[in-house]
Scaffold this motif. Structure first.
Motif, PDB file in Angstrom:
ATOM      1  N   ILE A  52     -12.126   7.123  -9.097  1.00 40.98           N
ATOM      2  CA  ILE A  52     -10.549   7.559  -8.836  1.00 40.98           C
ATOM      3  C   ILE A  52      -9.853   6.053  -9.048  1.00 40.98           C
ATOM      4  O   ILE A  52     -10.132   5.138  -8.252  1.00 40.98           O
ATOM      5  N   LEU A  53      -9.053   5.829  -9.901  1.00 44.77           N
ATOM      6  CA  LEU A  53      -7.967   4.789  -9.991  1.00 44.77           C
ATOM      7  C   LEU A  53      -6.991   5.123  -9.195  1.00 44.77           C
ATOM      8  O   LEU A  53      -6.045   6.036  -9.257  1.00 44.77           O
ATOM      9  N   VAL A  54      -6.611   4.223  -8.230  1.00 45.02           N
ATOM     10  CA  VAL A  54      -5.595   4.452  -7.206  1.00 45.02           C
ATOM     11  C   VAL A  54      -4.563   3.124  -7.459  1.00 45.02           C
ATOM     12  O   VAL A  54      -5.185   2.245  -7.407  1.00 45.02           O
ATOM     13  N   MET A  55      -3.217   3.472  -7.866  1.00 39.59           N
ATOM     14  CA  MET A  55      -2.462   2.520  -7.889  1.00 39.59           C
ATOM     15  C   MET A  55      -1.247   2.780  -6.503  1.00 39.59           C
ATOM     16  O   MET A  55      -0.493   3.804  -6.627  1.00 39.59           O
ATOM     17  N   ARG A  56      -1.338   2.050  -5.479  1.00 40.11           N
ATOM     18  CA  ARG A  56      -0.549   2.315  -4.468  1.00 40.11           C
ATOM     19  C   ARG A  56       0.692   1.315  -4.259  1.00 40.11           C
ATOM     20  O   ARG A  56       0.154  -0.071  -3.811  1.00 40.11           O
ATOM     21  N   ALA A  57       1.679   1.497  -4.199  1.00 39.92           N
ATOM     22  CA  ALA A  57       2.916   0.595  -3.951  1.00 39.92           C
ATOM     23  C   ALA A  57       3.324   0.575  -2.624  1.00 39.92           C
ATOM     24  O   ALA A  57       3.375   1.573  -1.959  1.00 39.92           O
ATOM     25  N   TYR A 101       5.460   4.398   0.835  1.00 37.11           N
ATOM     26  CA  TYR A 101       4.506   4.275  -0.137  1.00 37.11           C
ATOM     27  C   TYR A 101       4.579   5.141  -1.509  1.00 37.11           C
ATOM     28  O   TYR A 101       5.130   6.282  -1.231  1.00 37.11           O
ATOM     29  N   ALA A 102       4.598   4.695  -2.466  1.00 33.58           N
ATOM     30  CA  ALA A 102       4.351   5.434  -3.790  1.00 33.58           C
ATOM     31  C   ALA A 102       2.780   5.280  -4.329  1.00 33.58           C
ATOM     32  O   ALA A 102       2.317   4.054  -4.289  1.00 33.58           O
ATOM     33  N   GLU A 103       2.159   6.291  -4.689  1.00 37.99           N
ATOM     34  CA  GLU A 103       0.942   6.302  -5.163  1.00 37.99           C
ATOM     35  C   GLU A 103       0.636   7.372  -6.428  1.00 37.99           C
ATOM     36  O   GLU A 103       1.105   8.203  -6.469  1.00 37.99           O
ATOM     37  N   ILE A 104      -0.218   6.724  -7.189  1.00 42.65           N
ATOM     38  CA  ILE A 104      -0.970   7.626  -8.320  1.00 42.65           C
ATOM     39  C   ILE A 104      -2.117   7.390  -7.963  1.00 42.65           C
ATOM     40  O   ILE A 104      -2.873   6.470  -7.965  1.00 42.65           O
ATOM     41  N   GLN A 105      -2.999   8.399  -8.331  1.00 41.68           N
ATOM     42  CA  GLN A 105      -4.425   8.555  -8.172  1.00 41.68           C
ATOM     43  C   GLN A 105      -4.716   9.387  -9.382  1.00 41.68           C
ATOM     44  O   GLN A 105      -4.399  10.453  -9.811  1.00 41.68           O
ATOM     45  N   VAL A 106      -5.800   8.715 -10.131  1.00 39.90           N
ATOM     46  CA  VAL A 106      -6.272   9.292 -11.324  1.00 39.90           C
ATOM     47  C   VAL A 106      -7.677   9.442 -11.509  1.00 39.90           C
ATOM     48  O   VAL A 106      -8.481   8.335 -11.279  1.00 39.90           O
ATOM     49  N   PRO A 107      -8.441  10.486 -11.491  1.00 36.83           N
ATOM     50  CA  PRO A 107      -9.804  10.638 -11.709  1.00 36.83           C
ATOM     51  C   PRO A 107     -10.446  10.339 -12.781  1.00 36.83           C
ATOM     52  O   PRO A 107     -10.072  10.766 -13.847  1.00 36.83           O
TER      53      PRO A 107
END
Length: 142
Positions: A52-57, A101-107
């Motif tokens: 899972i690609l996680v991009m957490r701001a 936080y803001a976050e996107i998770q991409v499997p």
């Protein structure tokens, strides 16, 4: 020549950041950290197989505890209006302040080709900047 799909690794995320001219640091915990004037974005792989690609701001500014209700309302407003990603109020820091936080998770168990990975990383950093700008301006939280 068709694009080659390959597993997403921290090295490939770093290459995508390099292509986008985004400077970053390795945090020593298996993540990459990019910093801007108002916020930082953590790029990581999570999940049982690091799929899972996680991009957490996280904005550098935090919210005082007596603004908690306002913070939840503002974050919910962002979540209702946003197209993808999520935002949330985190647990209090050691000083009792509330991080946002803001976050996107991409499997990505199936992998991704380079162009798609670059596009996802670019979208993540663009969304994070928009979120932080919105918190400072229209959201009037920071």
């Amino acid at each position: 020549m068709p694009a080659t799909v390959a597993p997403v690794t921290l090295c490939r995320i770093g290459e995508a950041l390099d292509l986008l001219d985004i400077r970053y640091l390795a945090d020593g915990y298996g993540s990459l950290l990019a910093m801007w004037e108002r916020h930082a974005v953590l790029f990581a792989l999570e999940g049982p197989e690091d799929e899972i690609l996680v991009m957490r701001a996280r904005p550098h500014s935090t919210v005082p505890p007596d603004w908690a209700d306002r913070a939840y309302r503002v974050v919910n407003e962002w979540n209702l209006a946003g197209r993808f990603g999520k935002a949330y109020v985190g647990d209090p820091t050691e000083r009792g302040q509330l991080p946002v936080y803001a976050e996107i998770q991409v499997p990505l168990r199936a992998g991704a080709h380079d162009a798609l990975l670059v596009e996802m990383v670019d979208s993540g950093q663009t969304m994070s900047a928009a979120f932080v700008d919105w918190l400072h301006d229209e959201g009037a939280l920071l």
